[in-house]
Design a protein around this motif. Structure first.
Motif: not given
Length: 360
Positions: A99-107, A230-247
């Motif tokens: 979980v922590c490795g995935a969270a840091l990588a997404v950040s 649980a918090l990571f999954l919530l933040l992961l969904l938020c990060s997915v939501a901003v992928v397209r505009p950031l791209t």
């Protein structure tokens, strides 16, 4: 590959060459293109994580073979001693590493996309130092060592560092190189401030905070894992939501605005999500360096993508890197943060040398 869009009546199907093999999925009027290499890379990363996870679960003062580990995981009626060691003692640590490795990588992927620079990770631009400083204030001066308090301190510290970096770097716009340089300076200042705080308190308190600052996955159980995941999954969904505009922003503000992207709002959303992911890890296990820097770049090279912001490969790469670092740390009897600093320092030196060579 199938046609990219339905043809007009009487016309042949229209095919679009994307330059990479993939699959076009259509259902209920929606279309999705899946890159074949990305799927293969993600499958390979999952396989590597599972294989290394089995080795990790068998490592320790009580050694277990891979067969014993798999049996303990899958068979509730297996040897109680092996099941206690694998499921109750070691499995939470492995899941925390993932979980922590995935969270840091997404950040790291979010910030590298925002800055358009492989050096743009929370480690380098000072946000991790802000989270560490905020958590240290909570532990040293408020006397609290519970997860919610440290988490709040980490989030506030990281957000404050991000605000300071943004205000100092903004000059008629936010230039990525200026953001990185200012972030390095702010991070160095916050690290010095944290060291000064450690020297100004009782040695026992300072030792406790310094031990936590080394970054360790030991002593963590399911009671800490559940809220973190649980918090990571919530933040992961938020990060997915901003992928397209950031791209879209990676193509330039003018192009992004023409596509309907609100640049400043998207940057703010990406920064908030990235800081929250870093603060989540810092609160749970302490500062873990260089995963956010290296994992997105490794994922980009594995998938051969044109953009850093590929959430799934980056998250899986970060999970694999931190699981491998923790496996090494257990065998060397070191905190995992020490291992990531050693490996990450060498990677940063290589990356800087490569950046310099390509600009000559």
């Amino acid at each position: 590959m199938g046609p990219d869009r339905a043809p007009l009546p009487g016309q042949p199907p229209v095919h679009v060459d994307f330059g990479r093999p993939g699959w076009n999925l259509r259902r209920a009027g929606a279309a999705l293109r899946v890159d074949r290499r990305t799927v293969v890379v993600c499958a390979a990363l999952v396989t590597a994580i599972l294989a290394l996870g089995v080795l990790t679960l068998g490592t320790g003062s009580i050694s277990l073979t891979p067969a014993q580990v798999v049996t303990a995981l899958l068979d509730p009626e297996s040897d109680r001693r092996a099941r206690l060691v694998v499921v109750e003692w070691r499995l939470p640590r492995l899941l925390f590493a993932m979980v922590c490795g995935a969270a840091l990588a997404v950040s790291g992927a979010l910030f590298q996309s925002l800055t358009k620079n492989p050096l743009g990770s929370p480690d380098v631009i000072g946000f991790s130092a802000g989270s560490y400083a905020g958590a240290s204030v909570v532990m040293l001066f408020l006397g609290s060592a519970n997860y919610p308090a440290i988490g709040a301190g980490s989030l506030i510290g990281g957000a404050a560092a991000a605000l300071v970096v943004y205000l100092l770097a903004y000059r008629n716009g936010l230039h990525p190189f200026r953001l990185i340089v200012v972030g390095i300076a702010v991070g160095a200042g916050l690290s010095s401030l944290t060291s000064m705080l450690l020297l100004s308190v009782d040695p026992q308190q300072a030792m406790l905070a310094a031990t936590w600052a080394a970054g360790s996955l030991s002593g963590l159980g399911f009671e800490q894992l559940v809220p973190t995941a649980a918090l990571f999954l919530l933040l992961l969904l938020c990060s997915v939501a901003v992928v397209r505009p950031l791209t879209h922003l990676e193509m330039g503000d003018d192009m992004a605005v023409a596509l309907g992207v609100r640049a400043n709002r998207v940057r703010l959303a990406g920064t908030v999500v990235g800081v929250a992911l870093t603060a989540l890890v810092t609160a749970a296990v302490g500062p873990i360096a260089f995963i956010a820097l290296a994992a997105p770049q490794i994922a980009q090279r594995l998938t051969r993508g044109s953009t850093t912001l590929r959430i799934a490969p980056a998250a899986l790469t970060g999970a694999l890197v931190l699981v491998a670092a923790d496996y090494t740390a257990q065998r060397a009897e070191l905190p995992v943060g020490v291992v990531t600093v050693c490996v990450g320092g060498a990677y940063l030196a290589w990356l800087l040398a490569r950046q310099y060579a390509t600009r000559r």
